[in-house]
Each structure stands twice: as structure tokens, then as C-alpha cells.
Design an enzyme around this catalytic site. Sequence first.
Site, PDB file in Angstrom:
ATOM      1  N   LYS A 164     -12.196  12.406  -6.558  1.00 58.14           N
ATOM      2  CA  LYS A 164     -11.468  12.891  -7.723  1.00 58.14           C
ATOM      3  C   LYS A 164     -12.054  14.230  -8.135  1.00 58.14           C
ATOM      4  CE  LYS A 164      -9.784   8.649  -9.777  1.00 58.14           C
ATOM      5  NZ  LYS A 164      -8.391   9.062  -9.523  1.00 58.14           N
ATOM      6  N   GLU A 220      -8.006  14.391  -4.671  1.00 62.26           N
ATOM      7  CA  GLU A 220      -7.230  14.416  -5.901  1.00 62.26           C
ATOM      8  C   GLU A 220      -7.851  15.452  -6.834  1.00 62.26           C
ATOM      9  OE1 GLU A 220      -5.861  10.127  -7.128  1.00 62.26           O
ATOM     10  OE2 GLU A 220      -7.980  10.068  -6.645  1.00 62.26           O
ATOM     11  N   HIS A 256      -6.110   2.803   1.378  1.00 61.27           N
ATOM     12  CA  HIS A 256      -5.394   3.953   1.927  1.00 61.27           C
ATOM     13  C   HIS A 256      -6.082   4.582   3.133  1.00 61.27           C
ATOM     14  CE1 HIS A 256      -3.136   3.340  -1.587  1.00 61.27           C
ATOM     15  NE2 HIS A 256      -3.782   4.132  -2.403  1.00 61.27           N
ATOM     16  N   ASP A 291       0.903  -1.140   0.000  1.00 63.17           N
ATOM     17  CA  ASP A 291       0.000   0.000   0.000  1.00 63.17           C
ATOM     18  C   ASP A 291       0.942   1.189   0.000  1.00 63.17           C
ATOM     19  OD1 ASP A 291      -1.591   2.180   0.648  1.00 63.17           O
ATOM     20  OD2 ASP A 291      -3.015   0.928   1.746  1.00 63.17           O
ATOM     21  N   HIS A 292       1.123   1.819  -1.168  1.00 63.60           N
ATOM     22  CA  HIS A 292       2.244   2.753  -1.272  1.00 63.60           C
ATOM     23  C   HIS A 292       2.085   3.967  -0.362  1.00 63.60           C
ATOM     24  CE1 HIS A 292      -0.372   4.490  -4.422  1.00 63.60           C
ATOM     25  NE2 HIS A 292       0.072   5.611  -3.909  1.00 63.60           N
TER      26      HIS A 292
END
Lengths: 386, 507
Positions: free
Chosen positions: B358, B234, B258, B195-196
Site C-alpha cells: 500500500k 496500490e 491474488h 477472487d475478483h
Amino acid sequence: MAQSVIGDVDTAFWGARAASVAELERELARLRRAQSAHAREQGRTIARASVLNLIVYADRELHARRAAESISQLALRHPSRAIVVLADRRAPEGVDAAIEMHCHLPSSDGARLVSYEQILLRARGDSDERLASAVIPLLVPDLPVFVWWTGNPPTSGRLFGQVLALADRLIVDSADFARPQATLPELAELCERAHGRFGVTDLNWTRLTPWRECVTLFFDVPAWRPFLSGVTGVRVGYAVDMDGRDSNPSQALLFLGWLASRLGWRPHEAIAPHEAGGLLFAIERSDARRIMLRARPRFERGLDDGDVSGIRIQAEHDGQLGEFVVKRQPDPRHQTETVIVDGRVRWERTIPMPSPAIVELIGEELAILGSDRTYEDSLQTLVRLA
Amino acid sequence: MATTIVNPLREGLRLARTPEPSTIVIFGGSGDLTQRKLMPALYNLALQRLLPGSFSIVGSARQPLTDDQYRAELHDAVGEHSRTKPLNEEVWKTFAEHLFFVPTPDDHGYDALRERLDHLDVELGTNANRLFYLATPPGSYAAIVKAIGVHGLRGRTGWARIVVEKPFGRDRQSARELTETIHQVFREDEVFRIDHYLGKETVQNILVMRFANGIFEPIWNRQYVDHVQITAAETIGVEERAGYYEQAGAMRDIVQNHLLQLLALVAMEPPAAFDDKAVRDEKVKVLRALRAIRAEDLPDHAVRGQYTHGFIEGVAVPGYREEPGIAKDSRTETYVALKGFVDNWRWEGTPFYMRTGKRLPKRTTEIAIQFRVAPHQLFSREASAGLDPNALVLRIQPDEGVSLKFGAKVPVQGIRIRSVNMDFDYGASFMVDAPDAYETLILDALRGDATLFTRRDEVDQQWAFVDPIIAAWAASPEPPYFYEAGSWGPPEADALIEQDGREWRKA
């Protein structure tokens, strides 16, 4: 130019003169307010966030200035109050001993967001006995005190002793030692005396970090690790200028000291000077076999005097001959690591190896509080070798 | 065995993070992720001298490529996507010498891959330590893992680990099936689910902030915290991911992994140690305590939205349904707002508001801890008109940092109070570029440190929380609420928090 500054301090660089500590603190507060007001006009805020006290000792204006510039570049990473002590011992006869104080908030790039306070204590005449009394009230309470002593540390001097009594960490640079063979043992003795009260470090040790990392990485490889107990010889090259004068082998010696201390080697005899210049030692491995270690001066373009230019470790294991080589490229921004087993290249890679500026070295050392056992062991071993 | 002897030179080295000699095998070796993220990360690790003393990379994919073609392809990709520029050709030269490609279109390919790996072990003395990386579309995961088992790609000595990219399943059931498939070849402690977000410095800093400082933890509970807001906004739309996104939606794409991970890090109890087991044990306890949202509570606890035409930074952008590859009547959510509760001693009754979307006006990810107001109002109402409750904000991107909001007296005669911010800016304070999350995570996987990776039970709990919400929305005849691109989401999301007498932070 050293003589010309006896009279005047460059106030454009060091700031206005203050008559007392109280006046100096008032002046700093005023400067901070002015700086904040200026920042606010541009929609910024400036934090006053000191994390350490740094006392710099220099006996030449040039060194003091260079040190001050380095520290101001570090203002963001290590916001500090820097007290630069400039004590020119060559003051003319008859000048009354006195200390002049100046303060300044340099606004370099680094200091744009954090205020960095720079104080100059300019000693005239023989002021050794009174300098410490001027330093102590200027220290920010509760913060660690670093002492950066440029040039030779006079380990038995009175002022040095008094300043050291305040210190949590002493930073020296053996690259600047006039007679490293004499000063390094004094430093080793100092470490022993420090007994954990303060840490000692050497910027030449910091310069060795990437070299130590490279050599360590070789022997992380399981297949190559056994070679470490079969070392048959070590050569360390270090840079000198074209005519070979002013040779300072401190860095190369520290590397050998490190290797010897980590591998449990015992000194046997020092055979110096080596016929080609440099130094040669015979040591005993932990299995009592005698091997030779060499530090060799070499002329290398683009390297600073005394910087290690290459390392070659020869070793045997199981009837195989291994060579582990780290070499600076002609272009000194790179180095190549090579592993050769029985004459065949088994591993080679190139990695960047910038020559770090003083400011980076200092920045790294300021991040560490306390003593560095590995360094102290290496220094003690080195002193016993030589 | 040679590996058991400790390297005596290692002691006292400040750089302690260098992993053991090993080989990394990347499936999807010429894919987008490899070119944009993995290879630039590996190259930057090489630049920083963080790769092991002996190391190689083997890329694999269906199409045939020679080593040289592969190196040329990656040379250009790394040149374009590396965070450090320009490409250091000398470093690249020796880096590329340890870069190989083996095509795996069929069983023979996998056998050839095994032979290449065995050969590299001997040549580089790496003791068959291997890290497998699944950088392919998720549809291929199962087949590749099976092939690793069947063709004996795990070495006979050394360790083997596998890194799996998100999405890990598309619901609880499929995630469990994928885990079962992987467990036929790898033990759970060998599986590294990426999970970056967890590789980002500030996310790790949440743990440092909370547990290395004495002043936060005593007030980190229901008694002092009014509520918590987690925002992941985002500005971009679906870009090239229309096919995936249309099936996934914001719930699967962001919330399931996340946001719930951030929630777990903020809400968890102090672990007994900073290691993978202790940290993940505590996180999974939070996820288990996360109260399930029942279907009848859904309208008050979850809002979904979809963006319509609008403006981002002054530029007109199309609505979601007008994007290429998106159905004209799509009901996929591009915005989610949630109110969650962690039912445990520490957090009983404290709401955790989460939102993501988004095409929101600003790219920002942050966690805000809103504290309760002072218990007794000492100052007159006029004096404290400019005073907000204290808030501690952990900013994760784009400007990583921490700020604390508190009241201060305005310097004039008499008392007037205004809120001021005390700011800590991560980049400015340490003057280092934070490493890319992938650099951190690849290095951790090579070192075998799974602290920043998601464990099976965490993934399971995360799906358990979002599955019923997704199902309820799918069953509902109502479409998502619409919001204009460039706004902070649909008005219904504001109502979600305002019904409790609170409001979304101005992020």
C-alpha cells in the site's frame, strides 16, 4: 450530384492520385512515416496492424464515402486495408474505360493509434473486366478478404463473380435491395453455390440478433418452453414510411425464416399480398397442423424503413394460452418483453435496444470469418416459404 | 421433465452466455458490497441483456425493510456506483419489479424467505434454481449457511450454488473449518469462492495468451525464462478498512489469494480442457509445487514493510501507525516482497519474485516474464549498451494490455541497439469497456462455470504457503522494515532481489 463527380475525385477525402500500384504503395509508406513522425512528437506510436482486407463495392460516390467513413471508425477494432471500388455505370458515352487510384490514411479518432489504409479505385466507363486485376495486387497477403457489396448484388455479373472469387466473406444489406423478393432467392442460391468457400451474411440478419435473443430467452424458461411446440400464430411488424411506399419486408421475412427453420416448419402456401398490406403465409408445423405467419407493415416514428417493430407469438400448451410479445417502445431506444399466460401478465421487462448504426453492424460482421449456418438455413427456409 | 428439452432457438446465437432462469439471494443485501459492486453489476448485466429470460433478486439482511424501501435504496446506490451513467430509468423500472427484500433477523425470517422463494419459482417458472451470495462480514458466514440448510432454502428441484466472498478463513485451519461448515449444505462443486482478480479480463487473457498462441509456450520454461516478477501496487492506504486490515495485513489481504493465483496462472501446465476441473487441477499442482519457505531461509526470501509518512501524487499522507483505528505500535505489514520457487520440471531454479504494498507511488498490477539474454553476444558491448533482456509484460491494471520488449537497431550508420516496446492495449484494441470483474463472475456463477473461482484445495495450499511466514513474523521480535509512503518499498526489498544480481522492474 452523381453527375458532377464523374470528372473529379474529391482528393481531400480520398487522397492523392497514384499512377500505378507501385507508386500507390510508395505513397502509403510515405504517409505512414509522416503519421508516425507526427505521433512521435506527441509521445505516441502508431502501429500498422492490419488484420483484414476489405473490398467495398459501391456504384455511387455517396455510398462509397459513407462506407469509407464507417470503416475508418472501425480502424481500432478491425485495422484493415480498405479498397473501395467506385464504379459509376452511368458514365457518359465515349469515356475510355480506365481505373484511377487514390490512397489516404484517414486520421479519424479511431485511427489515432492504428494506421488504417484506404484506397479508392475509381472506375470510368465500362471497366468491369479490368477492375479485379487492379484489386488483386492491392490485397495484403495472408489476410482474410471481406467483400462489402452495397446495393443489389448482381449475382450473375462478371465483376461480382471475380470479386467473390477473392472473398472469404460476402456482406450485403437486404435493407438496400430494390426488389428483395427477387434478390433474396438469388442470394440463397449463391449461398448454396458457395459451398463453404466463402460465407455470406446480411446486415439485416445482424439487426435481428437482439430480437432473436429476446425470443430465445422466453423459451429458456422451463415452464414456457413447451409452448414452442404449440405455436398457433406469429405476427411480425416492420416499419414503413407514412404513405406505405418502399416497403421492404426483408428483415421481417428473415425472422420468420429463422423461426420456421429452427422449429422444423414446412411451407404450405404463400397468400400474398395480405389485405392490410404485407405478407401472409400458411405453414405446417412439424405435427402437420396448419398455422398462419404474418409480416405486417406499420408506420412507426423513429424507426428506419424495414426495421422490425414488434413480434407476437401465440401458442398453446396443456390447455393454456400463451402470448410472447416483444415490442419497441414509442421511444425506439427501448423494447419491452411480455409473457402473458391465460390473459395474465407473468413477466415483463424493459431493456435497451439501440438501433445500431451501420458501423456497428459491419464491425460485428467483420469479427466473424466463415459461414453462418443459422443464417443460411433461415434464408433457404424463407425462400421456400415465399 | 421439461428442463431436459433443449431450446431449439438457441442454436447459432452468438450470445451463448445467458444463464438459466433463476433467483439470486443476497445475504448482506443492503451492505456496502451489495450497493457498490453486486447490484451495479447485476443492473449492467440487465442493460447488456445478459440476464436470464426470467430472473429475480432477493436481498436479505437483519434489519426490516419493505420491497419498496429496498428498491429506493438500491436505486440511489446503483445510480452512484454503476459504471454506466446515468441510470436508465426505464430499464431500472422493470429491473426493480423483480427485486425483493426479506428481513432475516431470526428463524421466522428464514421461513418467510423460503416461502417467498417458493412463490417466485411458481410465478416466474424458474424451476427453483437458486444462487446464494454471502456478502456479509465473514463472521456471519457459518450461521447463514447453517440457516440455509435448516430452513430448507435450497429448492426441491433445480440447482443451488453459493458464492463466498474473501477472506476465506484467516489461516489454513479456519479455512478448513469454514469449508466443512459449507459442505454440510453444499457440495464442493456448488461452492464458488470469489477472487475478483480472476474476473479481470487480462487475468483470463493470461490463459488465452499462453495457450491459444503457439509462440509463447515453447519458451515458457526455465531454459528461456530468467525469472518472473509479479507486482500488485496500490497507492491507497487502509481507508475505512482499518479494523480488518490491522488483523489481516498484506500477506492475508493480497498475497494469500491474488498474488498466488496470478503465480499459479503464469506457472501452470497447459490444462487438457478449458473447464473448471482441468484448469483448477493444473493450478493446484503449481501451488503444491511452490516451495515452502523455511524459517531459517526467511530473511533471504521474504521482506515485510510498513509505510511511514510521505507523499502520494504530491499530497502529504500519514504513516500507517498514524492512521485512525491503527495501533501506535502496530506491527502489521503493509508491504510484502517474496522470492518463491516452483519445484517442478518446467520451473526448477527459476525465481518468482512477488511484491505488493500500500502507499506505493503508482497503482499497477503486472506480471513480467524476464527472458534470458541471447546466448552469444554478437554485437560489441558499446553497440548493445541500450539493450535489456527481452521481457513480456502482462498488465492487469490499470491499463490492461501486453507489451513485449526487444532490441532493435537504431537507424543510423553502423550498429547501435536499443530496447523498444511492442504494445498491445486491451481497451484500445477492442474499443469496449472491459466489464467489471463482478459482472463476469456473477454471470459465471449463474451459469455454473467455476473456472474463475477458487477451489477448496487451492485455498488450502495457499494458506499452507503463507501460514508459516505469518507465524515466523509474528514470533520475531523485529518490527517490519519501514518505507516512506510514495516509495517502492523498504531498501531491504531491493536487497532481496539484488543479492541475485537482478532488480525490480520500473513498473
